[in-house]
Structures are given as C-alpha cells and as structure tokens.
Design a protein around this motif. Sequence first.
Motif, PDB file in Angstrom:
ATOM      1  N   ASP A  50      45.473  28.697 -12.330  1.00  0.00           N
ATOM      2  CA  ASP A  50      46.918  28.829 -12.529  1.00  0.00           C
ATOM      3  C   ASP A  50      47.430  30.174 -12.013  1.00  0.00           C
ATOM      4  N   ARG A  51      46.601  31.214 -12.153  1.00  0.00           N
ATOM      5  CA  ARG A  51      47.042  32.560 -11.766  1.00  0.00           C
ATOM      6  C   ARG A  51      46.796  32.865 -10.291  1.00  0.00           C
ATOM      7  N   LEU A  52      45.607  32.521  -9.791  1.00  0.00           N
ATOM      8  CA  LEU A  52      45.232  32.922  -8.430  1.00  0.00           C
ATOM      9  C   LEU A  52      45.651  31.923  -7.356  1.00  0.00           C
ATOM     10  N   GLY A  53      45.833  30.667  -7.742  1.00  0.00           N
ATOM     11  CA  GLY A  53      46.183  29.644  -6.762  1.00  0.00           C
ATOM     12  C   GLY A  53      44.994  28.779  -6.400  1.00  0.00           C
ATOM     13  N   VAL A  54      45.304  27.555  -5.990  1.00  0.00           N
ATOM     14  CA  VAL A  54      44.268  26.559  -5.724  1.00  0.00           C
ATOM     15  C   VAL A  54      43.417  26.915  -4.520  1.00  0.00           C
ATOM     16  N   ARG A  55      44.052  27.333  -3.427  1.00  0.00           N
ATOM     17  CA  ARG A  55      43.289  27.587  -2.198  1.00  0.00           C
ATOM     18  C   ARG A  55      42.221  28.659  -2.422  1.00  0.00           C
ATOM     19  N   THR A  56      42.564  29.696  -3.172  1.00  0.00           N
ATOM     20  CA  THR A  56      41.604  30.756  -3.456  1.00  0.00           C
ATOM     21  C   THR A  56      40.438  30.235  -4.274  1.00  0.00           C
ATOM     22  N   MET A  57      40.751  29.411  -5.294  1.00  0.00           N
ATOM     23  CA  MET A  57      39.696  28.893  -6.154  1.00  0.00           C
ATOM     24  C   MET A  57      38.782  27.917  -5.417  1.00  0.00           C
ATOM     25  N   VAL A  58      39.370  27.077  -4.560  1.00  0.00           N
ATOM     26  CA  VAL A  58      38.550  26.117  -3.811  1.00  0.00           C
ATOM     27  C   VAL A  58      37.651  26.857  -2.824  1.00  0.00           C
ATOM     28  N   LEU A  59      38.182  27.893  -2.168  1.00  0.00           N
ATOM     29  CA  LEU A  59      37.359  28.692  -1.265  1.00  0.00           C
ATOM     30  C   LEU A  59      36.197  29.325  -2.020  1.00  0.00           C
TER      31      LEU A  59
ATOM     32  N   ALA B  93      35.080  24.243   3.000  1.00  0.00           N
ATOM     33  CA  ALA B  93      35.790  25.516   3.157  1.00  0.00           C
ATOM     34  C   ALA B  93      36.764  25.459   4.327  1.00  0.00           C
ATOM     35  N   VAL B  94      36.367  24.826   5.426  1.00  0.00           N
ATOM     36  CA  VAL B  94      37.237  24.698   6.592  1.00  0.00           C
ATOM     37  C   VAL B  94      38.457  23.837   6.259  1.00  0.00           C
ATOM     38  N   ILE B  95      38.243  22.697   5.609  1.00  0.00           N
ATOM     39  CA  ILE B  95      39.355  21.821   5.216  1.00  0.00           C
ATOM     40  C   ILE B  95      40.323  22.569   4.314  1.00  0.00           C
ATOM     41  N   ASN B  96      39.795  23.319   3.366  1.00  0.00           N
ATOM     42  CA  ASN B  96      40.645  24.077   2.449  1.00  0.00           C
ATOM     43  C   ASN B  96      41.469  25.126   3.186  1.00  0.00           C
ATOM     44  N   ALA B  97      40.860  25.770   4.177  1.00  0.00           N
ATOM     45  CA  ALA B  97      41.586  26.788   4.949  1.00  0.00           C
ATOM     46  C   ALA B  97      42.756  26.191   5.731  1.00  0.00           C
ATOM     47  N   LEU B  98      42.647  24.914   6.099  1.00  0.00           N
ATOM     48  CA  LEU B  98      43.715  24.251   6.855  1.00  0.00           C
ATOM     49  C   LEU B  98      44.826  23.701   5.963  1.00  0.00           C
ATOM     50  N   SER B  99      44.616  23.686   4.646  1.00  0.00           N
ATOM     51  CA  SER B  99      45.594  23.087   3.734  1.00  0.00           C
ATOM     52  C   SER B  99      46.840  23.954   3.622  1.00  0.00           C
ATOM     53  N   PRO B 100      47.979  23.336   3.267  1.00  0.00           N
ATOM     54  CA  PRO B 100      49.231  24.106   3.143  1.00  0.00           C
ATOM     55  C   PRO B 100      49.124  25.165   2.055  1.00  0.00           C
ATOM     56  N   ARG B 101      49.800  26.285   2.283  1.00  0.00           N
ATOM     57  CA  ARG B 101      49.841  27.317   1.253  1.00  0.00           C
ATOM     58  C   ARG B 101      50.716  26.849   0.099  1.00  0.00           C
ATOM     59  N   GLU B 102      50.376  27.317  -1.098  1.00  0.00           N
ATOM     60  CA  GLU B 102      51.119  26.901  -2.282  1.00  0.00           C
ATOM     61  C   GLU B 102      52.415  27.690  -2.398  1.00  0.00           C
ATOM     62  N   PRO B 103      53.538  26.994  -2.673  1.00  0.00           N
ATOM     63  CA  PRO B 103      54.768  27.718  -2.974  1.00  0.00           C
ATOM     64  C   PRO B 103      54.649  28.391  -4.332  1.00  0.00           C
ATOM     65  N   SER B 104      55.462  29.400  -4.565  1.00  0.00           N
ATOM     66  CA  SER B 104      55.379  30.104  -5.846  1.00  0.00           C
ATOM     67  C   SER B 104      55.837  29.245  -7.002  1.00  0.00           C
ATOM     68  N   SER B 105      56.649  28.211  -6.701  1.00  0.00           N
ATOM     69  CA  SER B 105      57.119  27.341  -7.766  1.00  0.00           C
ATOM     70  C   SER B 105      57.084  25.901  -7.301  1.00  0.00           C
ATOM     71  N   PRO B 106      55.885  25.254  -7.271  1.00  0.00           N
ATOM     72  CA  PRO B 106      55.764  23.928  -6.734  1.00  0.00           C
ATOM     73  C   PRO B 106      56.559  22.906  -7.516  1.00  0.00           C
ATOM     74  N   GLN B 107      57.321  22.066  -6.775  1.00  0.00           N
ATOM     75  CA  GLN B 107      58.064  20.963  -7.369  1.00  0.00           C
ATOM     76  C   GLN B 107      58.947  21.437  -8.518  1.00  0.00           C
ATOM     77  N   GLY B 108      59.495  22.650  -8.343  1.00  0.00           N
ATOM     78  CA  GLY B 108      60.426  23.147  -9.341  1.00  0.00           C
ATOM     79  C   GLY B 108      59.779  23.664 -10.605  1.00  0.00           C
ATOM     80  N   GLU B 109      58.460  23.754 -10.645  1.00  0.00           N
ATOM     81  CA  GLU B 109      57.789  24.219 -11.844  1.00  0.00           C
ATOM     82  C   GLU B 109      57.449  25.698 -11.700  1.00  0.00           C
ATOM     83  N   THR B 110      57.552  26.444 -12.778  1.00  0.00           N
ATOM     84  CA  THR B 110      57.250  27.850 -12.759  1.00  0.00           C
ATOM     85  C   THR B 110      55.771  28.077 -13.060  1.00  0.00           C
ATOM     86  N   ARG B 111      55.104  28.809 -12.201  1.00  0.00           N
ATOM     87  CA  ARG B 111      53.708  29.106 -12.454  1.00  0.00           C
ATOM     88  C   ARG B 111      53.612  30.077 -13.609  1.00  0.00           C
ATOM     89  N   PRO B 112      52.648  29.918 -14.499  1.00  0.00           N
ATOM     90  CA  PRO B 112      52.522  30.819 -15.645  1.00  0.00           C
ATOM     91  C   PRO B 112      52.080  32.203 -15.183  1.00  0.00           C
TER      92      PRO B 112
END
Length: 394
Positions: free
Chosen positions: A267-276, A375-394
Amino acid sequence: MEVSNRLVTLMALCCALAVSTIYYHQPLLPQMAASFGLAPTQAGLVATLTQLGYAAGLLFIVPLADCRQPRQLALLAIAANAVALLLCAAAPNFAVLCVSSLLVGVTAITAQIIIPTLTGLATPAERGRIVGSLLSGLSAGLLLARMVGGFAGANMGWRAVFLLASLSDVLLLIVVAKSLPMTTSLPTISYGWLLRSLAGLVREEGVLRYCAASGLLMFAAFSALWASLAALLAQPPYGFDSATIGLFGLVALLGIVASPHIGALSDRLGVRTMVLFGAMALAAGFACIAAGEHSLGWLILGMVLLDFGNRAGLVANQSRVFTLRPEARSRLNTVFMGSYFLGGAIGAALGNYGVQRAGWLGLAAVGILLSCAAAVINALSPREPSSPQGETRP
C-alpha cells in the motif's frame, strides 16, 4: 463498512481449509508413484492436473459470484470437493487418480470466492491489509497440507490423507454457512455473458494483463520447486520419507507472519516495486537451490526466499487488480488467479522437465528464467497513479 478482525480471522481459516486440498499430494508423490509402479517424477502429473483443475474452476465457477450469492456458490463447491477427494482416496489406478485430482482442483476454489467478497466490503485504506491477512490463511493451508500430508502419509498411507482432507471439508462447510457475509444488490447476468465479459476485461484493462502475466510467471517459478521437491529429496544424498519432506513446509511460517505486513508495505511503496522485489527474491532463491543437492542450509534459504518472493508478488498484484472495477471483482479475480494457477501447472511441468534433464541445476535454471521474465513484464507495466480509480492511497 469496516470489516471486523474476527471476520477476517474466520475467513482466513476458511481460505486455509479450502486451499489445502490442492496441496496434500505434494509430499506424497513418490509414495503414490510407488503404489502404481511408476517412477517418482511420473507422479508429477498429479500436481500438474490439480493446478490445471484449479485454473479451470477459477475460469468457469468463480465468475458466478458476481451474479449469484457467493455463500451458496461456496457451499456447493465445498460439497463437490469432498466427493472428489473421496474419489482420489478410492482410485483403483493412476488414470482414475489423475482424473480425480483434476476434479479436486476444479472444486477447491472457495478461497477465491471469499477473497473478493470480503475485499468488496473493505475500505480502500484497509484493502491491502485484508488481502494480506486472507493470503496468510492460504499460506497456512499450504503449510497444513504439506505437514499433515507428509505425516499422515508416512503413517497411514496416501489414501488416508485424502480421506482426512474430505472430512476437513465438513468443518469448512459449517464455518462458511455461518460466517461468510451475504452479498446484496447482485445483478442479473447470464452465464454466457459473464464468461464473454472476461475477454472484455482482459482487452480493456492493461493493468490486469500485466498483473496476470507477472503472477503467472512468478507462481510458475514457485511451483517448479514444490512439484519436484519431493522426488529430489526422496533420492540420494537425502533419501527422506514423506513425513520428513512434509516438514519442509515449515518454511512457509515466516511468510504467513509476514503477509499482512507485505500487504501494508505494498500500500505504501506501490505494486511495481513490490513485484520487482518479489521477482528478485525468487531468482536469488533459485540460485541458492542450485546448491541444494549438497547443502541442506542453502536449500532451506532458497525455499525461504522463494516463499517471500512469491508472496510479495501475489499480495501486491492482487491488491492492485481489486482496485480496477468494484462491480466485477470476482471476474477480475478469475482472470488474475486463473492465470496464476495456470502458471502453477506450467511451472510444475517445467520443474519436472528440468529435474529429469539436469537435476537440481535444471530446476534452478527453470526457476531463474521464469523469475527474470516476471521482472521484465513488471517493468513494462503501467506506473501506478497516486490515486487509482479515485481512491486515496493510505
């Protein structure tokens, strides 16, 4: 609404009991093979078919939870799973065992009905924590299955293990009937449209495609080890029996404790970082496993790294997928987890192939290649917006 800790704990228990039925066989594969006069690696087909069945159940059954009452759907699946386990226990030959194992996988999908149902009741700020807690239950089920399967198999034979698993479904049936919340305002959707809509979700949601692809590859790497580990440990220089092999499931304890924290960290660091991070941990784990033939210490370290790596990727990817379309969470989960367990079947087949070709080194090579591809697939994925789908990240 706020989801109570008591409800999360109960549903985590249900997830553990539900998923355990697709893992009881893992420490028993050499014993199964011997009872039918087969080589240990040939019994790996049971693991592959169980994972394929699970992927099929996710594809054809779980989407119904978006338009049918999840509690009723789960109860039907549990009852069918109990029957499939009894068929495994009574299998007169290897062919019947394979078909029964496929049916066990198809009907063992209750956890994947529970997770989106409970996630749909959670606030955005607690979603990662709840997903992590429920996945801790899944991990506990995996640990339970490997340990109980190993010990019971060594003392009572592998058929008794499937009988005990069928009895555990009775407890699961009772808890789900009393505790899984009822869902309100379910839309009226035809089954055909529901299945066709899965293709639409894949086509329209790029994030879903990338999460599903990286999840497939990471769980393929993880499954490559566990589908072939029993056969390797039963051979020299170890020569362990099924009870000892089952004890290797204890490495999952650390991951069980860590899962809620992994969810919060995601939730804090973002999905792409955790998957990497997860993919790197998997690759490092297989580098350790390459030395596992001659060092039990390196093998255990590699297994711990694999458990953390797979768990980080699963919690992070699944949390992100659940933010996409609240009205289609079960179908999103179907696409993601269907891909995930398809990866499990692929990894089981590739792991056994690697072992047949080059033993421990062949297994490690398969795992490292799959981890790097994730790792390669994850690197190609879209970056996460700070507030996906109108939701506020904790």
